[in-house]
Structure formats: structure tokens, C-alpha cells
Design an enzyme around this catalytic site. Structure first.
Site, short mmCIF file in Angstrom:
data_model
loop_
_atom_site.label_atom_id
_atom_site.label_comp_id
_atom_site.label_asym_id
_atom_site.label_seq_id
_atom_site.Cartn_x
_atom_site.Cartn_y
_atom_site.Cartn_z
N TYR A 1 0.82 -1.46 -0.05
CA TYR A 1 0.22 -0.35 0.04
C TYR A 1 0.45 1.13 -0.21
CZ TYR A 1 -3.07 -3.98 0.96
OH TYR A 1 -4.10 -4.62 1.04
N ASP A 2 0.54 2.26 -0.67
CA ASP A 2 0.65 3.83 -0.99
C ASP A 2 0.52 4.29 -1.01
OD1 ASP A 2 3.15 2.02 -2.85
OD2 ASP A 2 1.05 2.53 -3.96
#
Lengths: 300, 300
Positions: free
Chosen positions: A18-19
């Protein structure tokens, strides 16, 4: 079934997947005025790792500017644009989605932070912190001239809620044709460091009961707050995770928006609600005890 | 289908059929401080005709003694024993039905009339008109010592309802084992001469919402008030009629008790709720426009 995270490898997997990290605040980063151990270090580490960090709170008692002050006081970096609160989202909803005409007004049961966000969007308001409406005791319709320009009633958590505010709001919703019934959020309870207090949903509850009609709720789990985030931030839902402590707001909000979800157990939701015979049908993708658990990523 | 009364013969039939006449007050005998035209004369005529007259009100803001004062002010004869209010019925319920032990206490959200009835039944109370709880603003659990002796929370109409009272009541219901959640009544609205205001049900609504739990309501349509009447008056249900303005309280109360029911249209219920496509499933035996219509019996 939710994946239980506990090892360094678990958290590393999360970090790589996840960014964009959306965080609820009360019960996740702090409890009342007390920081959750490790929250500050974990947020700093996520930023250092190039992650976008956004704070998504149903708390409508404070404006984003006021909320930034709370972050500063607790020693956490946060930019106003990284904060999306249900007060702000309500203002955006009224001006941009509902498109309330400029000559119309909103009757507010709520506090100064909510007023600030509404005014910043150019919305005219009545009620709120007006001393005339912040009184205890009886209310008479005989000496009151309702304002026909009121086109919406908006309820947020208001520790000064009282019979005068309820009476006025009730009569606007009853008498003004098309008057919209809105709530910043409908959290049933409000977590503090010393226990639970009645939440924002208890402010609209008397009006619900008197009118037999439910408000449109702007905060989580509804999608309006995600629209507010999208307006300011580029992010890929498939690489975004929502971290929260409440199944029926945070986790449902993430699921409704097509995001991954991580439940922490430092707030409202207890272990008994996610496992065993009384488990909720809302299942987060991941569960960890506390946001502080992600310190495993930092330690050598 | 309800029988519509309009001729002198209609009212004479009613007079001959019923010996005991139970009257709701607000919306039937008066609207706020204004007497319904003819109410006084009709009540006097019923008494002169040998009928028993009993006043059955969900209004819990006043004790029976205080309510008698209201009758006097409006020039209507009434004995305290002819008045049964939901404040009194709540006190009887707590002492005689629930049998709350004498060392236990009731946390009250309500006004002085409710306190008076509770004290008269020997019940210890907290909250209510206590100045410490009649404040506007935030509440902190940090500086509060809950009383473990609180065994019930009782909500009646309270124009001084506020966040401190809701917070304490909520925490008693959450923390004190077996603490009962009671409401004097759950009328959604309160009729005044100038329009509707939020009713007693809006006082328990925030707690309902925060707890996800409904109170036991003592007032009409529940049977406790009829038990209170039976304790003081001999009457034959088959020869008793309940006169009221509200289908979901008065008329259901009469029906639940096996009484005949007469709906008047001077209060809450409107014509559209008793005829046409949106008619309520609750059907009174008789309907007349106003209690004043019974003056047909008096005129030569």
C-alpha cells in the site's frame, strides 16, 4: 476471515502493498489526549518510506485547522490538506453536491469547528455557537420567527445541545419545504481516555425520533469523505489502506470505497466483535492490536 | 371503521353507554394554556350526569398536585386522585412493580414534577433539577465518581436536557449491572397552542441511539397507568371510554385495556391519519371533531 498480523514479515508485506495510508484518529492514533504508544514513530516511518498519509476523521467538533493544532500538540506532523474531517466534508457536500443556493442558510447543531468549515465554504449559518441558542430551559414558538431561508439542518457533536436547538431544528424540518436533514456523522459513542461518552449520532437522535425521519449522514462509512480526498490527492484504491478502530464506520468506509482495511483494537471494536459467535458481518482485511505494532518495521 | 359522531342522538348514545370517562388533557381539554371551547362545560355536565371523570396524561413534567393547579387556573374541577400522570405512574412502577430496593437510586433526566412524584413514593434520586447536572458544555469522566447504587435511569420530558445528563445516564446504563432503562413516556412531539415541539421521547432518544437499547416506557399506551387507576377507582372496562387526540398513545392505551375509545381532532391526529389511503391501522371506536361537540347534550 481477517488476516491477523503479528510478525515483522506481516508488516513488511503491508508496507509493500500500500502506497496511501488513510488513518482514523480517535482510537487509532490517540485516545482523547493520550497518544497511542508508537503512533508517532510509525507515522514518521511511513512518510520516510514514501507513503502518502491522510487523516480521515468523523470528529466534526473541530475544523481541519483546529485539528492540525491537535496533531502539533501531540508532536505529529500533519498538513491541513492531509486532514479530512466530517465537518469539512459536510461543508463540501452542502456547497458542491447539494448545491445549496447562496441565499439559503443552514441551521447548525454543532460546535465552532463545524461553523468554521461551513463559513470557509461561504455557507450562511444559524444556530451553532450563537449565544441566543445556547441556553438551558423551555422554548416557546410564540416569540420565535422562523427564517424561511433555512434550507438544511446539520447536526454534529455538540456538547451544548439543548431544547432550544432541538425545537428550532425540528420546526425548520417540519415547516420549511424541502429542508434537508443532514448529520456530519452518526457515531453512537465517543471514545475518551476515561471511557465512552455519547457520540455525534445522539445529537440527531432526538430529531430522528420526533420526525420519524433519518438524516443523511456525511461522515464514514458514507462515500462523501472519499470524494473529498479524491479532489485533493491522486491515489490508486487498489494500493490504499484504511486503518480504523470501528467496524461500522472505518472498516465499512474502506470496503465501500474499494480500499484494503486494517482494524486496530485500541478503540471501539473489541475482539469479541470480530471472532466467535457474535462476530460482526463486517470483516476487515487485516487486524492488529495497535498501530504501535508497526514499530516492528523500524526496529533493527 | 370508526363511528363518526355528529348528532345530539349520537352523543346521547355515548352518555348512556359509558359510566367512566378517561380524558387525555393536552390536545383534548386544552392546547398549551388555552382551553378547548366547551371542554369545561362538557366536563361539568358529565359530572352532573353522575359520570366518573379521570384525567390520564403522559405529561411527566408536572406532579399530580402541580397538574391540579393547572386545572384550577383553567377553571376546571379536578381532585388529585382523579389525575394519573406518567410521572406518578413511573414512581408507582419503580416502587411497586420493579420493587427497587430502598438503598438503590434512580438517575433522572426530568423536571421537578417528576422528582416530586418519585420522592413522594420514597425513591432516592440523582440528576433531575440538581444544579450540578443542569449545565451546558462538555463532560469528562475523569472527574466523575459514578454512584454504584444507581439501579435505574428514568427519562421524562426535560427542557434542560443536556450533554452532562446524557453522559451520566449513558454511563450508568453501560456500567451498573442490571441498571434499568425507563421512560415516563415516549411521545414523539409535544403540542402547544403555537405548534409542535419535541416530545418526551426525544429525551430518551440519544440514550437509545448510544446504547442500541430501548427503554421500557411507562406512559400510554402501556398498561401501567391503567393499573394505577384500578388501584384507586372501581370501574367496569366495558362501560369505560378513553378520550384522546393521539392514536399511538391514547387510542392504543384504551384498546389495550379493553376500553371504548373516542378520538378528538383538536390535537395531534389529523383527519388524513384516520381515513384515506394512509389511514393508521389503529382505529378508534368513535371520532368527533372536538370535546366541545358534546355540548349538544347540554343545549336545549
Amino acid at each position: 476471515m481477517a488476516a491477523r498480523l503479528s510478525t515483522k514479515a506481516d508488516y513488511e508485506g503491508l508496507l509493500q502493498s500500500y502506497d496511501t495510508w488513510l488513518f482514523d484518529c480517535d482510537g487509532v492514533l490517540w485516545q482523547g489526549t493520550q497518544l497511542i504508544p508508537g503512533a508517532k514513530e510509525v507515522l514518521a516511518f511511513l512518510r520516510k518510506s514514501g507513503k502518502a498519509v491522510i487523516f480521515v476523521t468523523n470528529n466534526a467538533t473541530q475544523s481541519r485547522k483546529m485539528y492540525k493544532g491537535k496533531f502539533e500538540k501531540l508532536g505529529i506532523d500533519a498538513h491541513v490538506d492531509e486532514i479530512v474531517g466530517s465537518a469539512y466534508a459536510s461543508a463540501v457536500y452542502i456547497s458542491s453536491v447539494m448545491k445549496l443556493p447562496k441565499d439559503k442558510k443552514v441551521y447548525v447543531i454543532g460546535m465552532s469547528g463545524l461553523e468554521e468549515e461551513l463559513r470557509d465554504e461561504g455557507i450562511s449559518i444559524l444556530g451553532g455557537t450563537d449565544p441566543a441558542d445556547n441556553v438551558l430551559g423551555s422554548f416557546s414558538l410564540e416569540n420565535w420567527t422562523p427564517d424561511p431561508a433555512v434550507g438544511a439542518v446539520l447536526c454534529g457533536l455538540d456538547v451544548a445541545m439543548n431544547y432550544t436547538k432541538f425545537s428550532k431544528a425540528f420546526n425548520y424540518l417540519l415547516r420549511n419545504p424541502g429542508c434537508e436533514f443532514l448529520a456530519t456523522n452518526t457515531d453512537s459513542t465517543y471514545p475518551t481516555a476515561h471511557g465512552l461518552l455519547p457520540g455525534a449520532g445522539t445529537v440527531s437522535a432526538p430529531l430522528r425520533f420526533a420526525l420519524g425521519r433519518d438524516p443523511l449522514s456525511i461522515g464514514k462509512p458514507a462515500g462523501t469523505m472519499l470524494e473529498c480526498i479524491k479532489a485533493k490527492h491522486d491515489f490508486d484504491p487498489a494500493r490504499t489502506i484504511m486503518v480504523g478502530d470501528r467496524l461500522n464506520t472505518d472498516i465499512e468506509f474502506g470496503k465501500n470505497g474499494g480500499l484494503a482495511t486494517l482494524l486496530v483494537l485500541t478503540g471501539i471494536t473489541k475482539e469479541s466483535e470480530i471472532s466467535g459467535p457474535n462476530a460482526s458481518p463486517t470483516v476487515p482485511d487485516y487486524v492488529t492490536q495497535s498501530i504501535g505494532d508497526l514499530r516492528a518495521l523500524i526496529e533493527e
